[in-house]
Design a protein around this motif. Sequence first.
Motif, PDB file in Angstrom:
ATOM      1  N   VAL A  30       0.826  -1.209   0.000  1.00  0.00           N
ATOM      2  CA  VAL A  30       0.000   0.000   0.000  1.00  0.00           C
ATOM      3  C   VAL A  30       0.858   1.256   0.000  1.00  0.00           C
ATOM      4  O   VAL A  30       0.648   2.173  -0.798  1.00  0.00           O
ATOM      5  CB  VAL A  30      -0.956   0.000   1.211  1.00  0.00           C
ATOM      6  N   TYR A  31       1.856   1.283   0.875  1.00  0.00           N
ATOM      7  CA  TYR A  31       2.710   2.477   0.986  1.00  0.00           C
ATOM      8  C   TYR A  31       3.656   2.608  -0.197  1.00  0.00           C
ATOM      9  O   TYR A  31       4.149   3.694  -0.505  1.00  0.00           O
ATOM     10  CB  TYR A  31       3.499   2.410   2.298  1.00  0.00           C
ATOM     11  N   THR A 208      18.682   0.961  -4.276  1.00  0.00           N
ATOM     12  CA  THR A 208      17.980   2.248  -4.127  1.00  0.00           C
ATOM     13  C   THR A 208      17.046   2.269  -2.915  1.00  0.00           C
ATOM     14  O   THR A 208      16.266   3.215  -2.758  1.00  0.00           O
ATOM     15  CB  THR A 208      17.152   2.541  -5.394  1.00  0.00           C
ATOM     16  N   ALA A 209      17.112   1.245  -2.081  1.00  0.00           N
ATOM     17  CA  ALA A 209      16.181   1.140  -0.950  1.00  0.00           C
ATOM     18  C   ALA A 209      16.301   2.326   0.004  1.00  0.00           C
ATOM     19  O   ALA A 209      15.293   2.942   0.385  1.00  0.00           O
ATOM     20  CB  ALA A 209      16.418  -0.165  -0.201  1.00  0.00           C
ATOM     21  N   LEU A 210      17.534   2.649   0.417  1.00  0.00           N
ATOM     22  CA  LEU A 210      17.733   3.733   1.378  1.00  0.00           C
ATOM     23  C   LEU A 210      17.314   5.077   0.772  1.00  0.00           C
ATOM     24  O   LEU A 210      16.688   5.908   1.459  1.00  0.00           O
ATOM     25  CB  LEU A 210      19.198   3.785   1.814  1.00  0.00           C
ATOM     26  N   ALA A 211      17.635   5.317  -0.500  1.00  0.00           N
ATOM     27  CA  ALA A 211      17.248   6.562  -1.158  1.00  0.00           C
ATOM     28  C   ALA A 211      15.733   6.709  -1.211  1.00  0.00           C
ATOM     29  O   ALA A 211      15.186   7.793  -0.950  1.00  0.00           O
ATOM     30  CB  ALA A 211      17.832   6.608  -2.574  1.00  0.00           C
ATOM     31  N   ASN A 212      15.045   5.617  -1.500  1.00  0.00           N
ATOM     32  CA  ASN A 212      13.588   5.645  -1.531  1.00  0.00           C
ATOM     33  C   ASN A 212      13.004   5.865  -0.135  1.00  0.00           C
ATOM     34  O   ASN A 212      11.990   6.559   0.013  1.00  0.00           O
ATOM     35  CB  ASN A 212      13.043   4.337  -2.114  1.00  0.00           C
ATOM     36  N   ALA A 213      13.650   5.284   0.872  1.00  0.00           N
ATOM     37  CA  ALA A 213      13.198   5.487   2.249  1.00  0.00           C
ATOM     38  C   ALA A 213      13.328   6.951   2.649  1.00  0.00           C
ATOM     39  O   ALA A 213      12.442   7.505   3.324  1.00  0.00           O
ATOM     40  CB  ALA A 213      14.004   4.593   3.194  1.00  0.00           C
ATOM     41  N   GLY A 221       5.785  10.561   8.753  1.00  0.00           N
ATOM     42  CA  GLY A 221       5.115   9.354   9.223  1.00  0.00           C
ATOM     43  C   GLY A 221       5.763   8.059   8.799  1.00  0.00           C
ATOM     44  O   GLY A 221       5.569   7.021   9.441  1.00  0.00           O
ATOM     45  N   PHE A 222       6.550   8.086   7.723  1.00  0.00           N
ATOM     46  CA  PHE A 222       7.127   6.847   7.215  1.00  0.00           C
ATOM     47  C   PHE A 222       8.128   6.243   8.197  1.00  0.00           C
ATOM     48  O   PHE A 222       8.073   5.047   8.493  1.00  0.00           O
ATOM     49  CB  PHE A 222       7.800   7.090   5.862  1.00  0.00           C
ATOM     50  N   TRP A 223       9.059   7.082   8.689  1.00  0.00           N
ATOM     51  CA  TRP A 223      10.086   6.558   9.589  1.00  0.00           C
ATOM     52  C   TRP A 223       9.478   6.066  10.905  1.00  0.00           C
ATOM     53  O   TRP A 223       9.934   5.065  11.462  1.00  0.00           O
ATOM     54  CB  TRP A 223      11.153   7.620   9.862  1.00  0.00           C
ATOM     55  N   THR A 224       8.465   6.749  11.379  1.00  0.00           N
ATOM     56  CA  THR A 224       7.782   6.301  12.605  1.00  0.00           C
ATOM     57  C   THR A 224       7.155   4.929  12.389  1.00  0.00           C
ATOM     58  O   THR A 224       7.274   4.032  13.234  1.00  0.00           O
ATOM     59  CB  THR A 224       6.686   7.307  13.011  1.00  0.00           C
ATOM     60  N   LEU A 225       6.489   4.781  11.250  1.00  0.00           N
ATOM     61  CA  LEU A 225       5.843   3.505  10.926  1.00  0.00           C
ATOM     62  C   LEU A 225       6.880   2.400  10.740  1.00  0.00           C
ATOM     63  O   LEU A 225       6.690   1.271  11.216  1.00  0.00           O
ATOM     64  CB  LEU A 225       5.022   3.674   9.645  1.00  0.00           C
ATOM     65  N   LEU A 226       7.992   2.720  10.054  1.00  0.00           N
ATOM     66  CA  LEU A 226       9.035   1.724   9.805  1.00  0.00           C
ATOM     67  C   LEU A 226       9.694   1.276  11.110  1.00  0.00           C
ATOM     68  O   LEU A 226       9.909   0.081  11.328  1.00  0.00           O
ATOM     69  CB  LEU A 226      10.081   2.292   8.855  1.00  0.00           C
ATOM     70  N   CYS A 227      10.012   2.234  11.992  1.00  0.00           N
ATOM     71  CA  CYS A 227      10.639   1.901  13.279  1.00  0.00           C
ATOM     72  C   CYS A 227       9.691   1.109  14.165  1.00  0.00           C
ATOM     73  O   CYS A 227      10.099   0.136  14.819  1.00  0.00           O
ATOM     74  CB  CYS A 227      11.087   3.172  13.993  1.00  0.00           C
ATOM     75  N   PHE A 228       8.429   1.509  14.183  1.00  0.00           N
ATOM     76  CA  PHE A 228       7.433   0.777  14.977  1.00  0.00           C
ATOM     77  C   PHE A 228       7.306  -0.654  14.480  1.00  0.00           C
ATOM     78  O   PHE A 228       7.249  -1.604  15.261  1.00  0.00           O
ATOM     79  CB  PHE A 228       6.080   1.493  14.890  1.00  0.00           C
TER      80      PHE A 228
END
Length: 387
Positions: A30-31, A208-213, A221-228
């Motif tokens: 989804v994301y 390219t994973a880190l660049a996309n992150a 909100g992305f980093w919060t969701l990823l860390c959680f």
Amino acid sequence: MPNLFTGAIILGWYGSNVGVLLLNKYLLSVYGFKFPAFLTLCHMLACSVMSYGLAISNTVTVQPVKSKKQFYKIATLALIFCVAVVLGNVSLNYIPVSFNQAIGATTPAFTAVLSAVMLGHRESKDVYLSLVPVVVGIVIASGAEPMFNLVGFLAALMATAGRALKSVLQGLMLSDSSEKMDSLSLLLYMAPVATAALVPITLYFEPTALANALILGQSGGFWTLLCFNAFMAYFVNLTNFLVTKYTSPLTLQVLGNAKGVVAVVASVICFRNPVIFYTILGYSITVGGVILYSNAKRQSRKVDALKKLSTAKVSDIEQPSSPFTPSSNAMNTAESRERNISGDRTGADGNPLDKPQYHHGRGGSNLTSSSFSDQIMARGFSSIFEV
């Protein structure tokens, strides 16, 4: 209060298992963050940080690695574990969570085959018969799945086989009582190895994973969701350890079987993926087969334990005295009677012969049987994220 505490642990176990699965699907599909290896790397990094944090704080007692040979065994298990998790996450890129869980339910079939091939262990007829609905159910579900994808199907199938392989190898390689570890100690040593292995894998397959992150992180909100999500992967193992400690093996089996169903229902509600009658039928048959398998394994363990107990008692029966050596045999008979009275009959391994032996592994306290595979799949549906 103890019941309330146990209930809270069970809820945490369900929440972390189902939550990490749904969040993985959300992030990957989804994301739009389609980097399963990088996502798994975040999981393993979080598991390493949390494991060492608890170890340093003395919150949990960590069992030490006693030799290089033992560490190499653990490292091998870690590599298989991380590959299985990556493949499980790859499958979520292509197929619904419900179908992913249905495929994961076939773990007992893979375990039985690998145990026979690698350990030479043969199950009872009832155990093998119980695997028929497991396989038939997934065939029906696969044929009827509206969102079937061959890549996702194969990835989920290989992830399931990898999980079964790790379980069998764990029983084989860490069979020595001095090398056995609880799940939290094992995670402490496996997570850093998996993290180190995933770094070059991620750099090669997902450069390219880190660049996309970083780009997605700008929207908030992305980093919060990823860390959680990453730290929830650790709590899957923590709550699994606690549930194993505070519940019985039978309760754990029932909870494990229900967990797969809860995950399927939750995913259908959250992602609205289409479900037809034959998909439900196939999955229901598979779940029924898993329950039959669990019951058949439990009965098989009881039969093996009774056979061992019977053999031990027969070997310990008093022999008739010989008229030619009365003093020696009388002494042996007296010693045997004295042991029987005191209840201190022991075998060569120091365990009582007149009591069934118990082991304390990841499935709780189960009757010991003749094969490592009897310790596998004690929890019914085993999460791909559990060590």
